[in-house]
Design a protein around this motif. Structure first.
Motif, PDB file in Angstrom:
ATOM      1  N   SER A 276       0.866  -1.186   0.000  1.00  0.00           N
ATOM      2  CA  SER A 276       0.000   0.000   0.000  1.00  0.00           C
ATOM      3  C   SER A 276       0.897   1.230   0.000  1.00  0.00           C
TER       4      SER A 276
ATOM      5  N   CYS B 188      -2.293  -1.505   4.411  1.00  0.00           N
ATOM      6  CA  CYS B 188      -3.031  -0.257   4.223  1.00  0.00           C
ATOM      7  C   CYS B 188      -3.194   0.491   5.546  1.00  0.00           C
TER       8      CYS B 188
ATOM      9  N   ARG C 162      -3.948   8.612  -1.299  1.00  0.00           N
ATOM     10  CA  ARG C 162      -4.157   7.865  -0.063  1.00  0.00           C
ATOM     11  C   ARG C 162      -3.991   6.361  -0.329  1.00  0.00           C
TER      12      ARG C 162
ATOM     13  N   ILE D 265      -4.650   2.378  -0.436  1.00  0.00           N
ATOM     14  CA  ILE D 265      -5.815   1.503  -0.592  1.00  0.00           C
ATOM     15  C   ILE D 265      -5.383   0.071  -0.334  1.00  0.00           C
TER      16      ILE D 265
END
Length: 342
Positions: free
Chosen positions: A47, A154, A292, A294
């Motif tokens: 991530s 994540c 961001r 995921i």
């Protein structure tokens, strides 16, 4: 001699063709074995978050800047090289790593006994292998976390983002508190000085000195009139007024100058104290989040095709080297027997 010439002119292609069956068998076996072994390697998922740092995080400077436009104080200004390097150093701070260890129980996750010797160093070594913080080609910072669990990768990436805010705001809050307390002490000190100056001015006024320039001008006018009229009593009274002004006048002027400077400094302390209080009681995000993290739906490791290819090529090269050595060993005794017969 013919054998020697034959060996010297030996072609690698001919040699490989000669052993092609064995080489093909070894390559096929390697492909099967490496493919099977790769199945036992635990897959890892990645991530990634991409962020930019701001040019400044001072709330007072950003919101209360009344001077000319300054790019550094623009709330939308991205960080340049210096601020980016500082943010990377914060991302590698021990405080963030310790928080991750506690929050995700990484000792258990990495199967490390916290009571064993050097357990903390082992956890840090595993974390350094799974966490990557690098600058991108465009001056941003890429934060990547790899783990066997895609959800945990994540979550850890998101935690690093939130911990960055916590660590930086905590560090800057400590400085803001220290600055605010120092300014409070300085303001208290300068307020006492201003009070002493005002008391001294009051003493001068009690002696009848209020405005040296105006009073001196009037006394000189009255003295000139008294001289013209021959009024000795008035002349004596005005002479005493002149003496009083000569004694207390310079003191009053000096006190007024001090009062002006101290009040100006007092006003500056109050302004700086309010700025420090604003920074102390408020905080702003310390980053611009461009991307961001995921939950990954595809593993990043291992690359089975790459493992099979590298294993096969390595075995092929090693096999050719071994066969060349065997061929050379077999040729040397025959050359020796031939030379003996001659």
């Amino acid at each position: 001699m013919e054998n020697n010439n034959s060996y010297n002119s030996f072609s690698l292609v001919t040699f490989i063709w000669k052993w092609r069956k064995w080489l093909l068998i070894l390559c096929a076996a390697t492909i099967v074995v490496s493919a099977i072994c790769s199945l036992f390697i635990k897959p890892k998922y990645k991530s990634t978050a991409v962020i930019y740092g701001p040019r400044t995080n001072s709330v007072a400077k950003i919101l209360l800047n009344e001077e000319n436009y300054n790019e550094r104080l623009d709330i939308k200004a991205y960080a340049i090289e210096e601020e980016t390097e500082q943010m990377m150093q914060l991302l590698n701070a021990r405080e963030i790593k310790d928080s991750l260890i506690k929050r995700f129980n990484l000792a258990e996750h990495y199967d490390i006994d916290p009571n064993s010797k050097g357990w903390y160093s082992k956890i840090l070594k595993s974390m350094n292998g799974d966490i990557s913080i690098k600058r991108t080609d465009f001056g941003a910072i890429a934060i990547s976390v790899t783990d066997n669990d895609p959800q945990m990768a994540c979550d850890m990436t998101n935690s690093i983002l939130s911990l960055l805010d916590t660590v930086k705001n905590h560090t800057e809050h400590e400085r803001a508190v220290a600055a605010y307390n120092a300014l409070c002490r300085q303001l208290d000190s300068i307020t006492k000085i201003v009070k002493r100056v005002e008391d001294s001015i009051k003493i001068c006024m009690e002696h009848g000195v209020f405005d040296v320039e105006v009073q001196s001008e009037r006394v000189m006018q009255q003295y000139a009139i008294a001289v013209a009229q021959g009024n000795n009593a008035a002349m004596e009274r005005l002479a005493k007024e002149q003496e009083k002004l000569a004694v207390w006048g310079p003191r009053l002027e000096a006190l007024h100058n001090d009062q002006y400077n101290f009040i100006k400094y007092q006003s500056l302390c109050k302004q700086k104290m309010l700025d420090a209080r604003l920074d102390m009681e408020n905080s702003m995000p310390v980053k611009f989040v461009v991307e961001r993290p995921i939950v990954a739906d595809k593993k990043c490791y291992p690359k089975r095709s790459l493992i099979v290819m590298i294993s096969t090529i390595s075995v092929l090269i090693l096999s050719i080297i071994v066969l060349l050595m065997i061929e050379k060993i077999e040729i040397k005794p025959s050359d020796k027997n031939q030379n003996t017969a001659e």
